[in-house]
Design a protein around this motif. Sequence first.
Motif, short mmCIF file in Angstrom:
data_model
loop_
_atom_site.label_atom_id
_atom_site.label_comp_id
_atom_site.label_asym_id
_atom_site.label_seq_id
_atom_site.Cartn_x
_atom_site.Cartn_y
_atom_site.Cartn_z
N LEU A 197 10.67 8.50 -5.82
CA LEU A 197 10.26 9.28 -4.39
C LEU A 197 10.62 7.63 -3.35
CD1 LEU A 197 6.93 11.19 -5.04
CD2 LEU A 197 9.49 12.03 -4.32
N ARG A 198 10.30 6.26 -4.41
CA ARG A 198 10.19 5.61 -3.56
C ARG A 198 11.27 4.64 -4.83
NH1 ARG A 198 8.17 2.51 -6.89
NH2 ARG A 198 5.63 2.43 -7.24
N ALA A 199 11.70 3.06 -3.78
CA ALA A 199 11.87 2.23 -4.43
C ALA A 199 11.77 1.02 -3.85
CB ALA A 199 13.60 1.69 -4.69
N TYR A 200 10.52 -0.47 -4.20
CA TYR A 200 10.02 -1.26 -3.96
C TYR A 200 10.67 -3.51 -3.88
CZ TYR A 200 6.61 -4.58 -2.66
OH TYR A 200 5.63 -5.27 -2.64
N LEU A 201 11.34 -3.35 -3.27
CA LEU A 201 11.81 -4.78 -2.99
C LEU A 201 10.40 -5.82 -2.82
CD1 LEU A 201 13.85 -6.62 -3.62
CD2 LEU A 201 14.48 -6.72 -1.33
N SER A 202 9.94 -6.83 -3.61
CA SER A 202 9.28 -7.66 -3.01
C SER A 202 9.88 -8.86 -2.91
CB SER A 202 7.86 -7.57 -4.80
OG SER A 202 9.00 -8.76 -5.32
N GLN A 203 8.54 -9.20 -1.93
CA GLN A 203 9.14 -11.04 -0.84
C GLN A 203 10.13 -11.85 -2.34
OE1 GLN A 203 7.51 -13.86 1.65
NE2 GLN A 203 6.20 -11.47 1.92
N GLN A 204 9.46 -11.78 -3.28
CA GLN A 204 9.82 -12.67 -3.94
C GLN A 204 9.38 -11.86 -5.61
OE1 GLN A 204 6.89 -16.31 -3.44
NE2 GLN A 204 8.44 -17.03 -1.70
N CYS B 159 0.77 -0.99 0.07
CA CYS B 159 -0.28 -0.26 -0.20
C CYS B 159 0.95 1.56 0.06
CB CYS B 159 -0.72 0.15 0.97
SG CYS B 159 -2.23 -0.75 1.08
N ILE B 160 1.96 1.29 0.52
CA ILE B 160 2.72 2.47 1.23
C ILE B 160 3.60 2.68 0.10
CG2 ILE B 160 5.38 3.61 2.28
CD1 ILE B 160 4.30 1.60 4.83
N LEU C 169 22.92 9.77 -7.03
CA LEU C 169 22.04 9.94 -7.91
C LEU C 169 20.57 10.40 -8.85
CD1 LEU C 169 22.98 6.39 -9.48
CD2 LEU C 169 24.72 8.47 -9.95
N ASN C 170 19.91 9.98 -7.21
CA ASN C 170 18.34 10.77 -7.68
C ASN C 170 18.21 11.91 -6.05
OD1 ASN C 170 15.45 11.16 -7.73
ND2 ASN C 170 15.38 8.43 -7.47
N PRO C 171 18.14 13.15 -6.29
CA PRO C 171 18.36 13.71 -5.31
C PRO C 171 16.80 13.86 -4.83
CG PRO C 171 18.12 15.10 -7.45
CD PRO C 171 18.74 13.79 -7.66
N ASP C 172 15.72 13.45 -5.95
CA ASP C 172 14.45 13.21 -5.37
C ASP C 172 13.70 12.18 -4.49
OD1 ASP C 172 13.84 15.58 -6.88
OD2 ASP C 172 13.43 14.65 -8.94
N SER C 173 14.77 11.06 -4.69
CA SER C 173 14.51 9.73 -3.15
C SER C 173 14.20 9.97 -1.47
CB SER C 173 15.62 8.90 -4.06
OG SER C 173 16.33 9.39 -3.43
N HIS C 174 13.43 9.82 -1.59
CA HIS C 174 12.89 9.79 -0.13
C HIS C 174 12.89 8.33 0.69
CE1 HIS C 174 12.15 13.83 0.12
NE2 HIS C 174 10.39 13.97 -1.14
N MET C 175 12.32 7.23 0.27
CA MET C 175 12.35 5.87 0.94
C MET C 175 12.72 4.29 0.40
SD MET C 175 8.47 5.61 1.90
CE MET C 175 7.78 5.71 1.11
N LEU C 176 12.76 3.44 0.78
CA LEU C 176 12.76 2.87 0.30
C LEU C 176 12.27 1.69 1.26
CD1 LEU C 176 16.44 0.93 0.11
CD2 LEU C 176 14.86 1.09 -1.77
N ARG D 177 17.95 9.95 4.08
CA ARG D 177 16.69 8.51 3.31
C ARG D 177 15.80 8.43 4.57
NH1 ARG D 177 19.02 12.59 0.23
NH2 ARG D 177 18.17 11.99 -1.61
N THR D 178 14.73 7.47 4.31
CA THR D 178 13.13 6.83 5.13
C THR D 178 13.84 5.01 4.67
OG1 THR D 178 12.44 7.95 6.53
CG2 THR D 178 11.92 5.91 6.31
N ALA D 179 14.06 4.49 5.51
CA ALA D 179 13.44 2.93 4.97
C ALA D 179 12.76 2.10 5.46
CB ALA D 179 15.08 1.94 4.59
N ILE D 180 12.02 1.75 5.62
CA ILE D 180 10.90 0.68 6.26
C ILE D 180 10.85 -1.09 5.00
CG2 ILE D 180 8.43 0.17 6.41
CD1 ILE D 180 7.76 3.34 5.18
N VAL D 181 11.32 -2.00 6.61
CA VAL D 181 11.80 -3.09 6.20
C VAL D 181 10.98 -4.12 6.78
CG1 VAL D 181 13.68 -4.10 6.51
CG2 VAL D 181 14.31 -2.42 5.70
N SER D 182 10.15 -4.81 6.82
CA SER D 182 9.55 -5.92 6.83
C SER D 182 10.06 -7.17 7.29
CB SER D 182 8.11 -6.52 5.59
OG SER D 182 7.63 -8.20 6.52
#
Length: 252
Positions: A71-78, A42-43, A149-156, A185-190
């Motif tokens: 703004l963000r990059a997302y790593l799925s579980q699989q 969702c995030i 490389l990406n000054p607009d990035s905020h979140m992993l 930057r912020t990282a949110i990790v499961s």
Amino acid sequence: MLKLIDVSLSPRLLGISTSAKPGRLIHIIGPNGAGKSTLLSCIAGLLPYDGAIELNDRKLSGYSGAELSRLRAYLSQQQDNRSMMQVFQYIALHQPKSANAGDIEQTVMFLSEHLELTDKLERPLSQLSGGEWQRVRLAAIFLQVWPSLNPDSHMLLLDEPMNSLDVAQQSALNRLLRLFCAQGRTAIVSAHNLNHTLHYADEVWLLERGILIAAGDTVDVMQPENIENVFNVKFELFQAGNQRWLIPKDIN
């Protein structure tokens, strides 16, 4: 920076309200089925939900896909890796637009060295082990939002990124996450390893059956009385020097 207001996706998420500030490493913990992966999706803007998610005081739903990718990059579980594409080609797909070619090459090599991929850059994805493929995926998403490389990035947003990694590779990932967060930057990790969360997370979001049970500084959330009811296991908290450890109690 990030605000969640009564976010729901019944029955997987039920009224989640919390926020994340820049420079913080946040772990989402909870039993299987607690809603960790759903919340990350969702995030990331990949699932519909009720309520509101705001990024930089703007509703997430108001961003285009291209804007979100900055703004963000997302790593799925699989993720499947049967492509014959070579490792360096896959990583290059995630390079930020308008970034300098020389800077991209330098960052790719930096990430590859940290994740032990320098000797695998020309290997086809189909010939990678599970741990190698996981590290390639990590290198790619770090490249997408690497601050230089990406000054607009905020979140992993990382869904169980330690999967298939050995101890040395987990340590390398921890270092990269610290470097990323140190640049505002912020990282949110499961996560599933409670002691890893205890040692490395700045903040913790504790979920149970789609409900946010507790959120705040790690030292406050990772108390036995908070996690025992969620995991249905008794814990003892031990301290050795500056390190603390959660040890499950034997049940007779």
